[in-house]
Write an enzyme that holds these catalytic residues in place. Structure first.
Site, PDB file in Angstrom:
ATOM      1  N   HIS A 144     -66.195  53.753 -74.748  1.00  0.00           N
ATOM      2  CA  HIS A 144     -66.270  55.208 -74.856  1.00  0.00           C
ATOM      3  C   HIS A 144     -65.076  55.752 -75.631  1.00  0.00           C
ATOM      4  O   HIS A 144     -65.198  56.688 -76.424  1.00  0.00           O
ATOM      5  CB  HIS A 144     -66.334  55.831 -73.466  1.00  0.00           C
ATOM      6  CG  HIS A 144     -65.262  55.362 -72.526  1.00  0.00           C
ATOM      7  ND1 HIS A 144     -65.010  54.036 -72.276  1.00  0.00           N
ATOM      8  CD2 HIS A 144     -64.360  56.052 -71.770  1.00  0.00           C
ATOM      9  CE1 HIS A 144     -64.012  53.925 -71.416  1.00  0.00           C
ATOM     10  NE2 HIS A 144     -63.596  55.130 -71.103  1.00  0.00           N
ATOM     11  N   ASP A 160     -58.864  62.318 -71.572  1.00  0.00           N
ATOM     12  CA  ASP A 160     -59.337  62.512 -70.209  1.00  0.00           C
ATOM     13  C   ASP A 160     -60.650  61.759 -70.093  1.00  0.00           C
ATOM     14  O   ASP A 160     -61.604  62.059 -70.821  1.00  0.00           O
ATOM     15  CB  ASP A 160     -59.521  63.985 -69.852  1.00  0.00           C
ATOM     16  CG  ASP A 160     -59.622  64.170 -68.343  1.00  0.00           C
ATOM     17  OD1 ASP A 160     -58.634  63.859 -67.654  1.00  0.00           O
ATOM     18  OD2 ASP A 160     -60.676  64.606 -67.865  1.00  0.00           O
TER      19      ASP A 160
END
Length: 212
Positions: free
Chosen positions: A186, A75
């Protein structure tokens, strides 16, 4: 608490093909058959969590329980600090059912202009959840800081990549090579943590198998 991943098959609990390709690339060194939620026609669960980690767990658990196999979910979110970290966990939903991230990026740009802020700093955040069919889950999180760029630049990425320029880089994510993004994003940072927890003893692809 951690658990070694020793299974031969893993579901990537996503219908986003760009995301599936990126995740599969991190798992390429391991002797694991990778399946996507699309491959198995798995439904997309409602993301009712209030954090990236919670939503990743919801998606991974739903896929693992539906298929009876371990599942990995990501997510991710795009946060603009001067907009109270908007859109955050609603990053995908801002793009709508048609996944129009060009329109979503323009909406964010308009919000920034309307705010009269001179702070265009932002970041990408990624939470990973690896869940087994018995309900056991392991999570990891990573982020990368940067600047919101307008107009969008680059064609190599997906989502908000064309409007994000990482710190210390003169290119947007969508202009960076896949290899650079694979090593620095990330998602890369989250995967480094997850792999350290779960994949040290996972069988690796041998040269013989790789050449088949």
């Amino acid at each position: 608490m951690s658990r070694n991943f020793t299974e031969s098959r893993l579901i990537i609990a996503s219908h986003n093909q760009g995301k599936c390709r990126e995740i599969a690339a991190y798992l390429a060194p391991y002797a694991i058959e990778i399946l996507s939620a699309s491959d198995l026609n798995l439904p997309e669960p409602d993301e009712t969590g209030t954090s990236y980690q919670a939503n990743a767990i919801i998606k991974a658990q739903a896929a693992a329980q539906a298929a009876g196999l371990p599942a990995l979910a990501d997510d991710s979110g795009f946060e603009i600090f001067s907009l109270d970290s908007k859109p955050g966990i609603y990053s995908a939903r801002l793009a709508g059912a048609d996944k129009n991230f060009t329109r979503a990026s323009e909406m964010l740009h308009n919000d920034l202009i309307a705010s009269k802020s001179t702070d265009f700093s932002c970041r990408f955040v990624c939470a990973l959840a690896l869940c087994w069919a018995d309900g056991f889950c392991i999570t990891a999180e990573g982020h990368i800081d940067g600047t919101f760029i307008w107009p969008p630049r680059g064609k190599k990425g997906f989502g908000y990549d064309p409007v994000f320029q990482p710190e210390g880089c003169d290119k947007t994510f969508a202009e960076c090579t896949p290899a650079w993004k694979h090593a620095n994003s990330h998602r890369a940072k989250a995967f480094a943590k997850l792999i350290a927890q779960c994949f040290n003893d996972t069988p690796r692809v041998t040269r013989q198998n790789a050449n088949r």
